[in-house]
Design an enzyme around this catalytic site. Sequence first.
Site, PDB file in Angstrom:
ATOM      1  N   ARG A   1       3.328   8.272  15.617  1.00 53.15           N
ATOM      2  CA  ARG A   1       4.217   7.824  15.335  1.00 53.15           C
ATOM      3  C   ARG A   1       5.424   8.132  14.840  1.00 53.15           C
ATOM      4  NH1 ARG A   1       1.188   2.372  13.323  1.00 53.15           N
ATOM      5  NH2 ARG A   1       0.365   4.082  11.672  1.00 53.15           N
TER       6      ARG A   1
ATOM      7  N   GLU B   1       0.823  -1.452  -0.106  1.00 51.44           N
ATOM      8  CA  GLU B   1       0.450   0.161  -0.144  1.00 51.44           C
ATOM      9  C   GLU B   1       0.726   0.805   0.172  1.00 51.44           C
ATOM     10  OE1 GLU B   1      -2.918   0.642  -0.371  1.00 51.44           O
ATOM     11  OE2 GLU B   1      -2.396   2.302  -0.369  1.00 51.44           O
TER      12      GLU B   1
ATOM     13  N   PHE C   1      13.791   5.687  -1.222  1.00 48.44           N
ATOM     14  CA  PHE C   1      13.666   7.420  -1.784  1.00 48.44           C
ATOM     15  C   PHE C   1      13.247   8.504  -1.270  1.00 48.44           C
ATOM     16  CE2 PHE C   1      15.284   6.248  -6.341  1.00 48.44           C
ATOM     17  CZ  PHE C   1      15.894   5.563  -5.688  1.00 48.44           C
TER      18      PHE C   1
ATOM     19  N   LYS D   1      11.416   2.806  10.206  1.00 44.48           N
ATOM     20  CA  LYS D   1      11.590   1.690  10.011  1.00 44.48           C
ATOM     21  C   LYS D   1      11.716   0.317   8.890  1.00 44.48           C
ATOM     22  CE  LYS D   1       6.469  -0.475   9.495  1.00 44.48           C
ATOM     23  NZ  LYS D   1       6.745  -1.069   8.492  1.00 44.48           N
TER      24      LYS D   1
ATOM     25  N   GLU E   1      -0.781   8.881   4.943  1.00 43.56           N
ATOM     26  CA  GLU E   1      -1.786   9.532   5.733  1.00 43.56           C
ATOM     27  C   GLU E   1      -2.227  10.487   5.546  1.00 43.56           C
ATOM     28  OE1 GLU E   1      -0.919   8.087  10.292  1.00 43.56           O
ATOM     29  OE2 GLU E   1      -0.680   6.281   9.408  1.00 43.56           O
TER      30      GLU E   1
ATOM     31  N   CYS F   1       6.323   4.414   9.427  1.00 43.04           N
ATOM     32  CA  CYS F   1       7.039   3.409   8.233  1.00 43.04           C
ATOM     33  C   CYS F   1       8.097   3.667   7.799  1.00 43.04           C
ATOM     34  CB  CYS F   1       5.961   3.721   7.069  1.00 43.04           C
ATOM     35  SG  CYS F   1       4.283   2.606   7.576  1.00 43.04           S
TER      36      CYS F   1
ATOM     37  N   LEU G   1       9.556  -1.078   0.189  1.00 44.55           N
ATOM     38  CA  LEU G   1      10.705  -0.630   0.609  1.00 44.55           C
ATOM     39  C   LEU G   1      10.941   0.383  -0.223  1.00 44.55           C
ATOM     40  CD1 LEU G   1      12.324  -4.127   2.297  1.00 44.55           C
ATOM     41  CD2 LEU G   1      10.815  -1.839   3.212  1.00 44.55           C
TER      42      LEU G   1
HETATM   43  P1  NAD Z   1      -1.945  -0.885  12.330  1.00 45.02           P
HETATM   44  O1  NAD Z   1      -1.080  -0.947  13.500  1.00 45.02           O
HETATM   45  O2  NAD Z   1      -2.019   0.536  12.714  1.00 45.02           O
HETATM   46  O3  NAD Z   1      -2.469  -1.664  12.163  1.00 45.02           O
HETATM   47  C1  NAD Z   1      -2.152  -2.542  12.396  1.00 45.02           C
HETATM   48  C2  NAD Z   1      -3.895  -3.848  13.528  1.00 45.02           C
HETATM   49  O4  NAD Z   1      -3.172  -5.020  13.123  1.00 45.02           O
HETATM   50  C3  NAD Z   1      -3.791  -3.404  14.675  1.00 45.02           C
HETATM   51  O5  NAD Z   1      -4.998  -2.830  14.895  1.00 45.02           O
HETATM   52  C4  NAD Z   1      -3.285  -4.938  15.583  1.00 45.02           C
HETATM   53  O6  NAD Z   1      -3.895  -5.197  16.208  1.00 45.02           O
HETATM   54  C5  NAD Z   1      -3.839  -5.828  14.291  1.00 45.02           C
HETATM   55  N1  NAD Z   1      -3.280  -7.180  14.992  1.00 45.02           N
HETATM   56  C6  NAD Z   1      -1.604  -7.853  14.474  1.00 45.02           C
HETATM   57  N2  NAD Z   1      -1.537  -8.381  14.357  1.00 45.02           N
HETATM   58  C7  NAD Z   1      -3.236  -9.147  14.328  1.00 45.02           C
HETATM   59  C8  NAD Z   1      -3.506 -10.787  14.580  1.00 45.02           C
HETATM   60  N3  NAD Z   1      -3.043 -11.601  14.292  1.00 45.02           N
HETATM   61  N4  NAD Z   1      -4.889 -10.780  13.939  1.00 45.02           N
HETATM   62  C9  NAD Z   1      -5.702  -9.786  14.214  1.00 45.02           C
HETATM   63  N5  NAD Z   1      -5.226  -8.763  14.389  1.00 45.02           N
HETATM   64  C10 NAD Z   1      -4.312  -8.084  14.164  1.00 45.02           C
HETATM   65  O7  NAD Z   1      -0.514  -0.631  11.326  1.00 45.02           O
HETATM   66  P2  NAD Z   1      -0.481   0.232  10.178  1.00 45.02           P
HETATM   67  O8  NAD Z   1       0.074   1.458   9.863  1.00 45.02           O
HETATM   68  O9  NAD Z   1      -2.173  -0.084   9.369  1.00 45.02           O
HETATM   69  O10 NAD Z   1       0.386  -0.370   9.368  1.00 45.02           O
HETATM   70  C11 NAD Z   1      -0.225  -2.350   8.892  1.00 45.02           C
HETATM   71  C12 NAD Z   1       0.655  -2.093   8.128  1.00 45.02           C
HETATM   72  O11 NAD Z   1       1.252  -1.571   6.313  1.00 45.02           O
HETATM   73  C13 NAD Z   1       2.185  -1.933   7.929  1.00 45.02           C
HETATM   74  O12 NAD Z   1       3.391  -3.176   7.495  1.00 45.02           O
HETATM   75  C14 NAD Z   1       3.093  -0.146   7.582  1.00 45.02           C
HETATM   76  O13 NAD Z   1       4.858  -0.810   7.429  1.00 45.02           O
HETATM   77  C15 NAD Z   1       2.140  -0.462   6.050  1.00 45.02           C
HETATM   78  N6  NAD Z   1       1.564   0.744   5.671  1.00 45.02           N
HETATM   79  C16 NAD Z   1       1.799   2.134   6.408  1.00 45.02           C
HETATM   80  C17 NAD Z   1       0.779   2.762   6.083  1.00 45.02           C
HETATM   81  C18 NAD Z   1       0.058   3.958   6.979  1.00 45.02           C
HETATM   82  O14 NAD Z   1       0.559   4.783   6.372  1.00 45.02           O
HETATM   83  N7  NAD Z   1       0.572   3.616   7.542  1.00 45.02           N
HETATM   84  C19 NAD Z   1       0.431   2.745   5.176  1.00 45.02           C
HETATM   85  C20 NAD Z   1       1.499   1.877   3.777  1.00 45.02           C
HETATM   86  C21 NAD Z   1       1.586   0.500   4.183  1.00 45.02           C
HETATM   87  C1  UGA Z   2       4.989   7.668   3.919  1.00 45.13           C
HETATM   88  C2  UGA Z   2       4.904   7.714   2.094  1.00 45.13           C
HETATM   89  O1  UGA Z   2       4.645   8.924   1.827  1.00 45.13           O
HETATM   90  C3  UGA Z   2       3.216   6.536   1.428  1.00 45.13           C
HETATM   91  O2  UGA Z   2       3.755   6.848  -0.043  1.00 45.13           O
HETATM   92  C4  UGA Z   2       3.426   5.046   2.293  1.00 45.13           C
HETATM   93  O3  UGA Z   2       2.370   4.503   1.955  1.00 45.13           O
HETATM   94  C5  UGA Z   2       4.025   5.602   3.368  1.00 45.13           C
HETATM   95  O4  UGA Z   2       4.994   6.333   4.209  1.00 45.13           O
HETATM   96  C6  UGA Z   2       3.980   4.603   4.151  1.00 45.13           C
HETATM   97  O5  UGA Z   2       3.908   2.953   3.965  1.00 45.13           O
HETATM   98  O6  UGA Z   2       3.852   4.447   6.036  1.00 45.13           O
HETATM   99  P1  UGA Z   2       3.253   9.069   5.308  1.00 45.13           P
HETATM  100  O7  UGA Z   2       4.552   8.703   6.583  1.00 45.13           O
HETATM  101  O8  UGA Z   2       1.905   8.895   5.929  1.00 45.13           O
HETATM  102  O9  UGA Z   2       3.291   8.273   4.617  1.00 45.13           O
HETATM  103  O10 UGA Z   2       3.544  10.668   5.059  1.00 45.13           O
HETATM  104  P2  UGA Z   2       4.365  11.390   4.363  1.00 45.13           P
HETATM  105  O11 UGA Z   2       3.686  12.461   3.676  1.00 45.13           O
HETATM  106  O12 UGA Z   2       4.918  10.766   3.350  1.00 45.13           O
HETATM  107  O13 UGA Z   2       4.839  11.691   4.899  1.00 45.13           O
HETATM  108  C7  UGA Z   2       5.944  11.370   6.173  1.00 45.13           C
HETATM  109  C8  UGA Z   2       6.623  12.085   7.184  1.00 45.13           C
HETATM  110  O14 UGA Z   2       7.620  13.373   6.149  1.00 45.13           O
HETATM  111  C9  UGA Z   2       5.569  13.758   7.420  1.00 45.13           C
HETATM  112  O15 UGA Z   2       6.637  13.834   8.942  1.00 45.13           O
HETATM  113  C10 UGA Z   2       6.318  14.397   6.566  1.00 45.13           C
HETATM  114  O16 UGA Z   2       6.045  15.823   7.572  1.00 45.13           O
HETATM  115  C11 UGA Z   2       7.553  14.461   6.257  1.00 45.13           C
HETATM  116  N1  UGA Z   2       7.491  15.515   5.027  1.00 45.13           N
HETATM  117  C12 UGA Z   2       6.723  14.735   3.963  1.00 45.13           C
HETATM  118  C13 UGA Z   2       8.881  16.081   5.267  1.00 45.13           C
HETATM  119  O17 UGA Z   2       9.412  17.003   5.873  1.00 45.13           O
HETATM  120  N2  UGA Z   2       8.569  16.871   4.179  1.00 45.13           N
HETATM  121  C14 UGA Z   2       8.132  16.532   2.885  1.00 45.13           C
HETATM  122  O18 UGA Z   2       8.697  17.105   1.773  1.00 45.13           O
HETATM  123  C15 UGA Z   2       7.607  16.248   2.837  1.00 45.13           C
END
Ligand code: NAD
Ligand code: UGA
Length: 465
Positions: free
Chosen positions: A347, A162, A227, A280, A166, A277, A222
């Site tokens: 986070r 994905e 990037f 990590k 956010e 993300c 990743l």
């Molecule tokens: P999150 O912590 O908000 O949600 C994960 C959920 O999974 C939690 O509610 C947890 O209770 C649940 N969970 C964990 N183990 C479980 C199990 N065995 N059975 C049922 N529920 C379970 O995490 P997130 O931010 O949604 O991220 C999820 C994944 O997506 C991560 O790998 C992250 O890197 C990736 N990702 C996150 C974003 C983002 O913007 N947050 C964007 C792209 C990708």
């Molecule tokens: C980022 C990526 O943009 C998404 O494509 C990806 O799916 C996601 O991580 C993920 O894997 O979790 P996100 O962390 O939600 O999304 O938000 P970003 O808009 O990327 O911002 C990340 C951080 O960088 C924020 O703290 C933001 O303020 C900062 N940022 C962003 C800067 O300091 N400068 C910029 O020009 C852009």
Amino acid sequence: MNITKICCIGAGYVGGPTMAVIAQKCPHIQVTVVDMNVERIQAWNDADVHNIPIYEPGLAAVVAEARGRNLFFSTDVDQAIEEADAIFISVNTPTKTYGKGKNMAADLKYIELCARQIARVAKNDKIVIEKSTLPVRTAEAIKSILDSTGNGVQFQILSNPEFLAEGTAVTDLLQPDRILIGGETSEAGEKAIAALVAVYANWVPQDKILTTNVWSSELSKLTANAFLAQRISSINALSELCEKTGADVTEVSRAIGMDSRIGAKFLKASVGFGGSCFQKDILNLVYIAKSYGLTEVADYWEQVIIMNDHQKRRFANKIVQTLYNTVAGKKIAFLGWAFKKDTNDTRESAAIYVADDLINEQAELAVYDPKVSETKVLQDLNYLQSRTADENQAAISYFDSAYQACQGAHAVAILTEWDEFTDYDWQKIYDGMQKPAFLFDGRNILNAAAMEAIGFVYSGIGVVS
Ligand code: NAD
Ligand code: UGA
């Protein structure tokens, strides 16, 4: 193969919004989002849709449209797995905090638990889709767990990372730059890929749906985050040089961003990137490179994190230095705690680390964020274990209004780029502060000249003031 019932394990920032949009756009598909966190599921089911656990512009309306029709939230993980043709795994994959790979590798325990649960419960063939961000070659491990039961059930593993950010999750999901689907190159693999492509094709143009082998898909996720973060660290590195030389980082960003080979996005200098993300995923990339003995590759990417840590620390140091080398007993107002605007997610927010440094210097922090609660602020600080919870509580006061937070403050620090901060009556804020009134704009959202005209001692990122 036709997907009619979807289960998504993990109702978090990715699982919730992603499934809500699939359900909205595919009324013929039943989508059940499950989680072991009972409170989270209750919140997703709250009669008042504005109480859903994640704040994202536009999300409540999408949930309101689909919930109860073909979108369901439940804690009954087994039942949802059993019924589904396709299971998305969207659980958290945090950095390991113990054992081999501590502070670097992704902790895959939640992923493995999901695989074991699917293996135990599934009675008919399923497509299992990695939605979480995972180290390259994780599909291999998932497959070996799924295939270990010997009960004849066939699994196809797809990688479908994905890319939503956010704060813009709903628009990112509705109009993605691309959808990436990686699968096996076998006939069965291609059928599974086609089935998932058909789901997204309900609203995403075909030319934006990219299919690859599984490993390319896993590694692309990743790489994309590495990037993006690398661009921020690059411009932040230059911001420090700008402060020494009289160049203005915003002007430099604009000048280089107009080169179509470079592009204008993700060149905004800041107090440092946060979010669950970027850090990590880069640490994970570094760990993978190291595990293959690729020291130079690992060191190259690690520098992105080193630079980001430096940028956060540098901001805190600048506040201390500017306030005559001491902030002990001084009130510093923090505007913003979320890691970016339009989200309640904190986070890895830069605010947490800047606050931690300033509390070490015995500052008194007055925090305001439009979407983050006092409880969350304290939890974030306590998580660092820099001091006791009581000490954190004593160092922080929390306000429901920015004007109150700034009243009597020696300095204001902007940590998040919330739009409302630019609309404030800054004269009124100035009038209520101690003089000289210092303003540290960690997001460069205010007009320096206008702030200086009011009387502030203004300091932005990457510009000499
Ligand atoms: P999150 O912590 O908000 O949600 C994960 C959920 O999974 C939690 O509610 C947890 O209770 C649940 N969970 C964990 N183990 C479980 C199990 N065995 N059975 C049922 N529920 C379970 O995490 P997130 O931010 O949604 O991220 C999820 C994944 O997506 C991560 O790998 C992250 O890197 C990736 N990702 C996150 C974003 C983002 O913007 N947050 C964007 C792209 C990708
Ligand atoms: C980022 C990526 O943009 C998404 O494509 C990806 O799916 C996601 O991580 C993920 O894997 O979790 P996100 O962390 O939600 O999304 O938000 P970003 O808009 O990327 O911002 C990340 C951080 O960088 C924020 O703290 C933001 O303020 C900062 N940022 C962003 C800067 O300091 N400068 C910029 O020009 C852009």
